[in-house]
Scaffold this motif. Structure first.
Motif, PDB file in Angstrom:
ATOM      1  N   GLY A 228       0.809  -1.212   0.000  1.00 40.23           N
ATOM      2  CA  GLY A 228       0.000   0.000   0.000  1.00 40.23           C
ATOM      3  C   GLY A 228       0.843   1.264   0.000  1.00 40.23           C
ATOM      4  N   SER A 229       0.338   2.274   0.658  1.00 41.78           N
ATOM      5  CA  SER A 229       0.944   3.604   0.585  1.00 41.78           C
ATOM      6  C   SER A 229       2.254   3.752   1.346  1.00 41.78           C
ATOM      7  CB  SER A 229      -0.053   4.653   1.100  1.00 41.78           C
ATOM      8  OG  SER A 229      -1.158   4.724   0.228  1.00 41.78           O
ATOM      9  N   THR A 230       2.699   2.698   2.062  1.00 42.41           N
ATOM     10  CA  THR A 230       4.012   2.795   2.711  1.00 42.41           C
ATOM     11  C   THR A 230       5.134   2.869   1.669  1.00 42.41           C
ATOM     12  OG1 THR A 230       4.140   0.370   2.907  1.00 42.41           O
ATOM     13  CG2 THR A 230       3.280   1.597   4.803  1.00 42.41           C
ATOM     14  N   ILE A 231       4.795   2.563   0.423  1.00 39.14           N
ATOM     15  CA  ILE A 231       5.797   2.675  -0.650  1.00 39.14           C
ATOM     16  C   ILE A 231       6.029   4.128  -1.081  1.00 39.14           C
ATOM     17  CG2 ILE A 231       4.258   2.556  -2.652  1.00 39.14           C
ATOM     18  CD1 ILE A 231       6.243   0.684  -3.975  1.00 39.14           C
ATOM     19  N   LYS A 232       5.119   5.010  -0.751  1.00 38.85           N
ATOM     20  CA  LYS A 232       5.142   6.369  -1.300  1.00 38.85           C
ATOM     21  C   LYS A 232       6.410   7.170  -0.975  1.00 38.85           C
ATOM     22  CE  LYS A 232       0.145   6.655  -1.826  1.00 38.85           C
ATOM     23  NZ  LYS A 232      -1.140   7.192  -1.350  1.00 38.85           N
ATOM     24  N   PRO A 233       7.037   7.010   0.204  1.00 43.50           N
ATOM     25  CA  PRO A 233       8.302   7.718   0.428  1.00 43.50           C
ATOM     26  C   PRO A 233       9.387   7.327  -0.585  1.00 43.50           C
ATOM     27  CG  PRO A 233       7.368   7.063   2.525  1.00 43.50           C
ATOM     28  CD  PRO A 233       6.541   6.403   1.470  1.00 43.50           C
ATOM     29  N   VAL A 234       9.427   6.061  -0.983  1.00 45.01           N
ATOM     30  CA  VAL A 234      10.426   5.628  -1.961  1.00 45.01           C
ATOM     31  C   VAL A 234      10.111   6.208  -3.342  1.00 45.01           C
ATOM     32  CG1 VAL A 234      11.495   3.648  -3.115  1.00 45.01           C
ATOM     33  CG2 VAL A 234      10.916   3.501  -0.679  1.00 45.01           C
TER      34      VAL A 234
ATOM     35  N   ASN B 233      -5.633   0.889  25.209  1.00 43.88           N
ATOM     36  CA  ASN B 233      -7.000   1.390  25.079  1.00 43.88           C
ATOM     37  C   ASN B 233      -7.263   1.685  23.597  1.00 43.88           C
ATOM     38  OD1 ASN B 233      -9.521   2.489  25.514  1.00 43.88           O
ATOM     39  ND2 ASN B 233      -8.722   4.513  26.061  1.00 43.88           N
ATOM     40  N   ILE B 234      -8.026   0.837  22.963  1.00 39.90           N
ATOM     41  CA  ILE B 234      -8.319   1.017  21.540  1.00 39.90           C
ATOM     42  C   ILE B 234      -9.348   2.127  21.368  1.00 39.90           C
ATOM     43  CG2 ILE B 234      -9.222  -0.076  19.466  1.00 39.90           C
ATOM     44  CD1 ILE B 234      -6.617  -1.206  20.290  1.00 39.90           C
ATOM     45  N   GLU B 235      -9.015   3.090  20.521  1.00 39.86           N
ATOM     46  CA  GLU B 235      -9.981   4.123  20.208  1.00 39.86           C
ATOM     47  C   GLU B 235     -10.135   4.178  18.693  1.00 39.86           C
ATOM     48  OE1 GLU B 235      -7.593   8.142  20.361  1.00 39.86           O
ATOM     49  OE2 GLU B 235      -7.293   7.003  22.203  1.00 39.86           O
ATOM     50  N   GLU B 236     -11.259   4.534  18.230  1.00 34.67           N
ATOM     51  CA  GLU B 236     -11.512   4.516  16.799  1.00 34.67           C
ATOM     52  C   GLU B 236     -10.802   5.678  16.114  1.00 34.67           C
ATOM     53  OE1 GLU B 236     -15.555   4.224  15.707  1.00 34.67           O
ATOM     54  OE2 GLU B 236     -15.946   2.451  16.912  1.00 34.67           O
ATOM     55  N   GLU B 237      -9.873   5.316  15.253  1.00 33.80           N
ATOM     56  CA  GLU B 237      -9.207   6.331  14.455  1.00 33.80           C
ATOM     57  C   GLU B 237      -8.920   5.710  13.090  1.00 33.80           C
ATOM     58  OE1 GLU B 237      -4.942   6.959  15.261  1.00 33.80           O
ATOM     59  OE2 GLU B 237      -5.395   6.083  17.205  1.00 33.80           O
ATOM     60  N   ILE B 238      -9.083   6.457  12.069  1.00 29.83           N
ATOM     61  CA  ILE B 238      -8.937   5.950  10.718  1.00 29.83           C
ATOM     62  C   ILE B 238      -7.606   6.398  10.141  1.00 29.83           C
ATOM     63  CG2 ILE B 238      -9.939   5.888   8.408  1.00 29.83           C
ATOM     64  CD1 ILE B 238     -11.639   4.558  10.557  1.00 29.83           C
ATOM     65  N   ALA B 239      -6.840   5.440   9.624  1.00 35.71           N
ATOM     66  CA  ALA B 239      -5.596   5.748   8.919  1.00 35.71           C
ATOM     67  C   ALA B 239      -5.675   5.005   7.591  1.00 35.71           C
ATOM     68  CB  ALA B 239      -4.399   5.290   9.731  1.00 35.71           C
ATOM     69  N   PRO B 240      -6.454   5.505   6.654  1.00 34.33           N
ATOM     70  CA  PRO B 240      -6.820   4.712   5.485  1.00 34.33           C
ATOM     71  C   PRO B 240      -5.688   4.445   4.513  1.00 34.33           C
ATOM     72  CG  PRO B 240      -7.614   6.963   5.239  1.00 34.33           C
ATOM     73  CD  PRO B 240      -7.060   6.853   6.618  1.00 34.33           C
ATOM     74  N   ASN B 241      -4.685   5.283   4.415  1.00 31.51           N
ATOM     75  CA  ASN B 241      -3.673   5.083   3.383  1.00 31.51           C
ATOM     76  C   ASN B 241      -2.268   5.137   3.932  1.00 31.51           C
ATOM     77  OD1 ASN B 241      -4.904   4.926   0.531  1.00 31.51           O
ATOM     78  ND2 ASN B 241      -6.107   6.499   1.545  1.00 31.51           N
TER      79      ASN B 241
ATOM     80  N   GLY C 281       6.373   9.319   9.920  1.00 30.46           N
ATOM     81  CA  GLY C 281       5.929   8.013   9.448  1.00 30.46           C
ATOM     82  C   GLY C 281       5.074   8.071   8.210  1.00 30.46           C
ATOM     83  N   LYS C 282       4.554   6.924   7.858  1.00 32.37           N
ATOM     84  CA  LYS C 282       3.648   6.790   6.720  1.00 32.37           C
ATOM     85  C   LYS C 282       2.743   5.605   6.951  1.00 32.37           C
ATOM     86  CE  LYS C 282       1.848   7.801   2.860  1.00 32.37           C
ATOM     87  NZ  LYS C 282       0.582   7.380   3.526  1.00 32.37           N
ATOM     88  N   THR C 283       1.439   5.830   6.785  1.00 33.55           N
ATOM     89  CA  THR C 283       0.465   4.751   6.901  1.00 33.55           C
ATOM     90  C   THR C 283       0.177   4.173   5.517  1.00 33.55           C
ATOM     91  OG1 THR C 283      -1.374   6.288   6.675  1.00 33.55           O
ATOM     92  CG2 THR C 283      -0.628   5.794   8.922  1.00 33.55           C
ATOM     93  N   GLY C 284      -0.457   3.012   5.515  1.00 37.53           N
ATOM     94  CA  GLY C 284      -0.821   2.390   4.250  1.00 37.53           C
ATOM     95  C   GLY C 284      -2.006   1.450   4.403  1.00 37.53           C
ATOM     96  N   THR C 285      -2.802   1.375   3.357  1.00 35.65           N
ATOM     97  CA  THR C 285      -3.920   0.437   3.314  1.00 35.65           C
ATOM     98  C   THR C 285      -3.828  -0.319   2.003  1.00 35.65           C
ATOM     99  OG1 THR C 285      -5.299   1.935   4.602  1.00 35.65           O
ATOM    100  CG2 THR C 285      -6.417   0.163   3.440  1.00 35.65           C
ATOM    101  N   ALA C 286      -3.726  -1.633   2.084  1.00 33.86           N
ATOM    102  CA  ALA C 286      -3.569  -2.445   0.877  1.00 33.86           C
ATOM    103  C   ALA C 286      -4.799  -3.317   0.657  1.00 33.86           C
ATOM    104  CB  ALA C 286      -2.332  -3.317   0.996  1.00 33.86           C
TER     105      ALA C 286
END
Length: 631
Positions: free
Chosen positions: A342-348, A623-631, A559-564
């Motif tokens: 996914g989007s973790t490739i974007k820095p490269v 403590n899990i809280e709802e947060e979205i890191a879609p990409n 950092g960088k998040t990613g969704t595949a």
């Protein structure tokens, strides 16, 4: 009394008994027709007897010469062996420690049940009774025990059951006189701390072969393994011990010190397990390493397995049941799991576009939520971002921006697949990292040539767009992500990941220490890396950054998040790479949870909890809280 008168004895050719001659003479005197009872043997008979006697003597002399002269050394050695008994002296396998010298693998005493088939009674009924009693004590069906003995029939002596329970050992020793073919051997077994937490790193020792069966136990087996000693005991013909001498000293294995931090590993396992359960994910992996040295600080994969099970007598059926258990996995996903990243490739991709002059950090590209290709295909973004520069593109994970700089769009040429392959290779993707574990896979970088050969279909622009956002045929391992993130964090060095810090002896004196291994350095301009690090920092500090929650902690990070996408509809892999502190990185994290719903992409929770523990030792429950890191 009869008067025999004067009897003349004539000597025949052979000797005869005197009383036989007297009887013959007396009988003939009384009866002229009487035939002689005894006659002398012929000379030929004596010659034949003499020859056989001589041959016998000659054979015995020859045999004596053969045994005493020609075979002297052989039988002298056998005689010596009969006079001497050799006894093995146990040695200890090396201990495995974490970086703070806390034991992760050690040795404990165990007792094994041994069968010597040569000592079974020749009476079948007695033999069956002994086998039946043993089966009853150790708690297995008689037929199963007989089957084991039959299968091992080519061996005179073998182990029936490893690591017997103390109660069974007591019973067997108390009734030792009842069993001729079974005995108890004192042995040692491996004990592992928190088996499920460390098993993919530590591995186990295979009891059947007494060698490492996976992980560090396998990779460093030559360092860890022990060499038994030998005591030679001389005895007389009655079996009494006359003297004893140690002819070979036992040598315990060397100890292995890991770079792993035991406390951090346990905390990471706790966090990952909590997130997996709360999101309904199937599995997950976290790798943390020092970006400057390659030291692996933590490596956890779930589901896992308890490596202590291999210190016990595990039947084939029990092992097969483990393989079928969905909560047990022997796959170390950190080094062997290959994922679309996914989007973790974007820095490269950003590094390549900056280096090739396709963009500057300030150049803006407009995103209206997707791009329309010449064949009518629409490549969607996860939202319309408007005008985005490099910082915003990384922070908000804008797909359109990376479609454009990767595959080209409008008046921007883009890198193209050949350049993309070049930069992915430069950062270590598509090849093994060289970590000191077996089972590592190389991931995969697709090329037009590969696709044509594999599928018979040409490479399309859409394939390049897919690679530009980490989708399509591209595959990488979580460890590879940690390595290329380290290269961005440390200023352009590809470091080889290292699990073992040093090899030490029994007194913890260093035998060998492992220095950082730099595979390549200065792989890219420092100015380019600075621009990419700045953009990754925006992922944290920008209010719209996909990992903004990390900005509330007392350490700086980037950092960088990613969704595949996966082959399962509405199921995604959630990924994140990060390093901290931002100004002078000392830890890099690569994390993934597999097959989660879009609305439960909680990968940020894992990263921030692990970093918080690393810097602050925060031991509070996750403590899990709802947060979205879609990409």
């Amino acid at each position: 009394m009869l008067g025999l008168g004067k009897i003349k004895i004539k000597r025949a050719i052979g000797e005869i008994e005197t009383d036989d001659i007297f009887l013959d003479a007396l009988a003939k005197k009384r009866d002229k027709n009487y035939e002689t009872m005894e006659t002398a043997l012929s000379q030929r008979n004596f010659q034949v007897i003499g020859v056989f006697f001589s041959l016998g003597i000659l054979f015995l002399i020859s045999l004596s010469f053969y045994f005493q002269i020609i075979q002297y050394d052989y039988f002298a050695e056998k005689a010596k062996k009969n006079n001497f008994v050799f006894k093995d002296v146990d040695a200890q396998r090396g201990i495995i420690y974490d970086r703070n010298m806390k034991q992760l693998a050690s040795n404990a005493q165990s007792f094994d049940l041994v069968c010597n088939t040569s000592k079974f009674s020749e009476e079948e009924i007695v033999k069956d009774r002994e086998i039946s009693e043993i089966a009853k004590i150790i708690g297995i069906p008689v037929d199963d025990l007989k089957k084991i003995i039959e299968e091992k029939g080519n061996k005179k002596e073998f182990i029936i059951s490893y690591d017997l329970e103390k109660e069974k050992v007591i019973v067997l020793k108390a009734r030792a006189s009842d069993f001729s073919a079974f005995s108890i051997n004192k042995n040692q077994k491996r004990e592992y701390v928190d088996g499920n937490t460390f098993s993919h790193i530590i591995g186990y020792v295979s009891r059947s072969e007494e060698k490492g069966g996976a992980g560090i136990e396998e990779y460093y087996n030559e360092d860890l393994k022990e060499l038994e000693g030998t005591i030679e005991r001389e005895r007389d013909v009655y079996g009494n011990v006359l003297s004893e001498e140690m002819t070979k000293s036992p040598e315990s294995g060397n100890n292995v010190v890991l770079n792993i931090d035991m406390a951090l590993q346990k905390k990471t396992a706790e966090v990952l397990d909590s997130v997996i359960k709360d999101t309904g994910a199937k599995s997950g992996t976290v790798v943390a390493m020092n970006p400057n040295t390659g030291e692996i600080l933590t490596m956890i994969t779930l589901p896992s397995y308890d490596n202590n099970i291999f210190s016990k007598n595990l039947s084939k059926e029990e092992y097969n049941n483990l393989l079928k258990d969905p909560n047990v996995s022997f796959l170390n996903r950190a080094i062997s799991g290959e994922y679309p990243i996914g989007s973790t490739i974007k820095p490269v991709i950003a590094v390549g576009a900056l280096k090739e002059g396709i963009i500057t950090p300030e150049k803006s590209i407009y995103c209206e939520g997707g791009i329309l290709l010449g064949d009518g295909t629409i490549k969607n973004d996860w939202k319309a971002h408007g005008y985005v520069d490099l910082n915003k593109a990384i922070a908000e994970s804008c797909d359109v921006y990376f479609y454009t700089i990767g595959g080209g769009y409008g008046n921007i040429k883009g890198l193209g697949i050949d350049n993309i392959v070049k930069y992915l290779d430069l950062f270590g993707l598509g090849k093994k990292t060289g970590i000191d574990l077996t089972g590592e896979t190389a991931g995969f970088i697709p090329t037009p040539e590969w696709k044509k050969e594999k599928t018979g279909i040409s490479w399309y622009p859409g394939d390049t767009y897919n690679i530009s956002i980490g989708q399509g045929y591209l595959k990488a391992t979580p460890l590879q992500l940690a390595v290329f993130t380290s290269a961005i964090a440390n200023g352009g060095k590809i470091v080889e990941p290292q699990l073992v810090k040093s090899i030490v002896d029994g007194n913890n004196n260093t035998i060998e220490s492992f220095s950082p291994k730099i595979i390549a350095e200065n792989i890219i301009d420092q100015s380019v890396l600075t621009d990419v690090r700045t953009a990754m920092r925006e992922t944290i500090i920008s209010p719209d950054g996909t990992a903004h929650s990390l900005s509330y902690y007392n350490f700086t990070s980037a950092g960088k998040t990613g969704t595949a996408e996966t082959s399962i509809r509405k199921s995604y892999h959630s990924l994140m790479i990060a390093f901290a502190p931002y100004e002078n990185p000392e830890i890099v994290i690569s994390a993934i949870i597999e097959n989660v719903a879009y609305e439960k992409l909680f990968i940020n929770v894992i990263v921030r909890q692990v970093l918080d523990y690393y810097f602050n030792g925060n031991k509070e429950k996750v403590n899990i809280e709802e947060e979205i890191a879609p990409n």
